[in-house]
Enzyme design. Structure first.
Site, PDB file in Angstrom:
ATOM      1  N   ARG A 108      -0.497  77.595  -0.892  1.00  0.00           N
ATOM      2  CA  ARG A 108      -0.400  77.046   0.476  1.00  0.00           C
ATOM      3  C   ARG A 108      -1.641  77.487   1.230  1.00  0.00           C
ATOM      4  O   ARG A 108      -1.899  78.692   1.360  1.00  0.00           O
ATOM      5  CB  ARG A 108       0.865  77.547   1.177  1.00  0.00           C
ATOM      6  CG  ARG A 108       0.868  77.196   2.658  1.00  0.00           C
ATOM      7  CD  ARG A 108       2.177  77.454   3.345  1.00  0.00           C
ATOM      8  NE  ARG A 108       3.198  76.520   2.933  1.00  0.00           N
ATOM      9  CZ  ARG A 108       4.334  76.318   3.600  1.00  0.00           C
ATOM     10  NH1 ARG A 108       4.578  76.979   4.712  1.00  0.00           N
ATOM     11  NH2 ARG A 108       5.225  75.451   3.152  1.00  0.00           N
ATOM     12  N   HIS A 135       2.130  67.633   1.973  1.00  0.00           N
ATOM     13  CA  HIS A 135       3.217  68.574   1.648  1.00  0.00           C
ATOM     14  C   HIS A 135       4.087  67.874   0.598  1.00  0.00           C
ATOM     15  O   HIS A 135       5.228  67.499   0.850  1.00  0.00           O
ATOM     16  CB  HIS A 135       4.001  68.923   2.908  1.00  0.00           C
ATOM     17  CG  HIS A 135       4.854  70.150   2.773  1.00  0.00           C
ATOM     18  ND1 HIS A 135       4.884  70.933   1.630  1.00  0.00           N
ATOM     19  CD2 HIS A 135       5.720  70.746   3.634  1.00  0.00           C
ATOM     20  CE1 HIS A 135       5.727  71.932   1.805  1.00  0.00           C
ATOM     21  NE2 HIS A 135       6.244  71.838   3.012  1.00  0.00           N
ATOM     22  N   GLN A 138       7.765  69.030  -0.570  1.00  0.00           N
ATOM     23  CA  GLN A 138       8.748  68.792   0.480  1.00  0.00           C
ATOM     24  C   GLN A 138       9.207  67.338   0.463  1.00  0.00           C
ATOM     25  O   GLN A 138      10.399  67.035   0.445  1.00  0.00           O
ATOM     26  CB  GLN A 138       8.113  69.117   1.849  1.00  0.00           C
ATOM     27  CG  GLN A 138       8.997  68.773   3.036  1.00  0.00           C
ATOM     28  CD  GLN A 138      10.149  69.729   3.203  1.00  0.00           C
ATOM     29  OE1 GLN A 138       9.944  70.933   3.286  1.00  0.00           O
ATOM     30  NE2 GLN A 138      11.372  69.217   3.248  1.00  0.00           N
ATOM     31  N   ASP A 227       9.392  66.440  12.516  1.00  0.00           N
ATOM     32  CA  ASP A 227       8.743  67.721  12.191  1.00  0.00           C
ATOM     33  C   ASP A 227       8.184  68.248  13.509  1.00  0.00           C
ATOM     34  O   ASP A 227       8.144  67.540  14.523  1.00  0.00           O
ATOM     35  CB  ASP A 227       7.627  67.470  11.154  1.00  0.00           C
ATOM     36  CG  ASP A 227       6.981  68.751  10.624  1.00  0.00           C
ATOM     37  OD1 ASP A 227       7.496  69.852  10.900  1.00  0.00           O
ATOM     38  OD2 ASP A 227       5.948  68.648   9.941  1.00  0.00           O
ATOM     39  N   CYS A 267      12.129  69.030   7.960  1.00  0.00           N
ATOM     40  CA  CYS A 267      11.747  69.989   6.909  1.00  0.00           C
ATOM     41  C   CYS A 267      11.879  71.448   7.353  1.00  0.00           C
ATOM     42  O   CYS A 267      11.941  72.340   6.522  1.00  0.00           O
ATOM     43  CB  CYS A 267      10.322  69.709   6.446  1.00  0.00           C
ATOM     44  SG  CYS A 267       9.074  69.942   7.735  1.00  0.00           S
ATOM     45  N   ARG A 293      15.213  71.629  -2.144  1.00  0.00           N
ATOM     46  CA  ARG A 293      13.847  71.985  -2.569  1.00  0.00           C
ATOM     47  C   ARG A 293      13.889  72.727  -3.911  1.00  0.00           C
ATOM     48  O   ARG A 293      13.050  72.516  -4.774  1.00  0.00           O
ATOM     49  CB  ARG A 293      13.165  72.881  -1.513  1.00  0.00           C
ATOM     50  CG  ARG A 293      13.084  72.302  -0.129  1.00  0.00           C
ATOM     51  CD  ARG A 293      11.799  71.634   0.226  1.00  0.00           C
ATOM     52  NE  ARG A 293      10.565  72.144  -0.273  1.00  0.00           N
ATOM     53  CZ  ARG A 293       9.709  72.919   0.386  1.00  0.00           C
ATOM     54  NH1 ARG A 293       9.987  73.312   1.603  1.00  0.00           N
ATOM     55  NH2 ARG A 293       8.552  73.270  -0.150  1.00  0.00           N
TER      56      ARG A 293
HETATM   57  N1   CP Z   1       9.592  73.230   5.034  1.00  0.00           N
HETATM   58  C1   CP Z   1       8.769  74.224   4.639  1.00  0.00           C
HETATM   59  O1   CP Z   1       7.807  74.037   3.874  1.00  0.00           O
HETATM   60  O2   CP Z   1       9.115  75.437   5.136  1.00  0.00           O
HETATM   61  P1   CP Z   1       8.271  76.787   5.028  1.00  0.00           P
HETATM   62  O3   CP Z   1       7.044  76.585   5.889  1.00  0.00           O
HETATM   63  O4   CP Z   1       9.179  77.841   5.575  1.00  0.00           O
HETATM   64  O5   CP Z   1       7.891  77.023   3.605  1.00  0.00           O
HETATM   65  N1  NVA Z   2       3.774  70.160   9.539  1.00  0.00           N
HETATM   66  C1  NVA Z   2       4.235  71.507   9.402  1.00  0.00           C
HETATM   67  C2  NVA Z   2       5.134  71.642   8.225  1.00  0.00           C
HETATM   68  C3  NVA Z   2       5.714  72.997   8.019  1.00  0.00           C
HETATM   69  C4  NVA Z   2       6.591  73.102   6.814  1.00  0.00           C
HETATM   70  C5  NVA Z   2       3.060  72.453   9.318  1.00  0.00           C
HETATM   71  O1  NVA Z   2       2.050  72.119   8.668  1.00  0.00           O
HETATM   72  O2  NVA Z   2       3.124  73.504   9.921  1.00  0.00           O
END
Ligand code: CP
Ligand code: NVA
Length: 309
Positions: A108, A135, A138, A227, A267, A293
């Protein structure tokens, strides 16, 4: 071995195969969120290395459970504790070491370029656990959740997104092309999806429907997704952006424009883009969505390791 970096680059038939495998595996398990190993332990002895340059709760936990349920193990690294994060070691050398010790790498990061670079130098599968433009784990899991709840192929449903044009939406747009579903997007003019993703949809002879009016976007929807307006490390003027989204809040009034049977998905983590009443209400399936997930990522791992039946 296969990478899982962006839904756009994965053949639709492979994505469908992953979902089918997840459905089968989930139905065979008695307890969904325990460490109990699946019959045959298909990833016995395999190590998934996870690295987070941004916060995570769900992705971290769900990958942990996923690899454990397949008989393997995981190690989580914090990039600022590595030579890479301190600026002293190259991505190429780090990638070589990860490939020497590990069997898979989940990353990430705030840099799409970094994901690309790891994929270039590594010889084990790379999984994108969220980047600025994508993502994918997800959204594939969300397609699974929609079909699980609605009991029909997502191509037969009207999917709606109310919110920012961010990484999750970019992956949802990619999914709308791969799975052929109708996607209506509700967002302010200034925060519409970017030129690149729109050009990609066009190139694939598909269409997305963009409305600067939340009610129009939600009209006749089977599923409403949202989101946070401000994503992790979003550098914009937060106050102004939140103000721009003031007519895009998902509340009971907006849900009435959708079908009566419409469900709400998010999410997580959430902000003020959705009312408590909707988020915790009967139409919301966000907890089931979060748990899924684990099950979809198990099949993603098997796909990456070349072990999908
Ligand atoms: N939805 C999601 O990816 O959550 P986190 O940021 O907690 O991993
Ligand atoms: N769009 C959000 C998703 C988090 C899971 C971010 O990038 O923070």
């Amino acid at each position: 071995m296969k990478h899982f970096i962006n839904l756009k680059d994965i053949p639709a038939k492979d994505l469908r195969k992953i979902i089918a495998d997840a459905k089968k595996r989930k139905s065979l398990r008695k307890k969904l969120s325990t460490l109990e190993v699946d019959k045959g332990a298909p990833l016995k002895g395999k190590l998934l290395i996870q690295m987070f340059e941004k916060s995570s709760l769900r992705t971290r936990l769900s990958f942990y459970l996923a690899i454990k349920q397949l008989g393997g193990g995981t190690l989580t690294l914090r990039s600022n504790e590595l030579h890479l994060g301190q600026g002293g070691e190259s991505v190429a050398d780090t990638a070589k070491i990860l490939s020497t010790y590990g069997d898979g790498f989940m990353l990430r990061t705030d840099s799409d370029k970094k994901v690309e670079n790891f994929a270039k130098y590594i010889s084990i599968p790379v999984i994108n656990g969220l980047s600025p433009s994508s993502h994918p784990t997800q959204v594939l899991s969300d397609v699974f959740t929609v079909e699980e709840i609605k009991k029909k192929p997502i191509s037969k449903l009207n999917i709606c997104w109310i919110g920012d044009s961010n990484n999750v939406l970019d992956s949802l747009i990619a999914a709308s092309v791969k799975f052929s579903f109708k996607l209506s997007i509700g967002c302010p003019k200034k925060f519409e999806p970017g030129k690149e993703v729109r050009a990609w949809v066009k190139k694939n002879n598909k269409q997305i429907y963009i409305f600067n009016d939340a009610k129009k976007a939600a009209s006749n929807a089977d599923v409403i997704f949202s989101d946070k307006v401000i994503s992790l490390n979003d550098k914009v003027n937060k106050k102004k952006k939140i103000q721009a989204f003031k007519n895009f809040k998902i509340d009971r009034t907006l849900m009435r424009y959708a079908k009566k049977s419409c469900i709400f998905l998010h999410c997580l983590p959430r902000g003020n883009e959705v009312s408590n009443e909707v988020f915790l209400g009967k139409k919301s399936h966000v907890w089931q969505q979060a748990l899924n997930r684990v099950h979809v990522q198990k099949s993603i791992l098997l796909y990456c390791f070349g072990k999908l039946r």
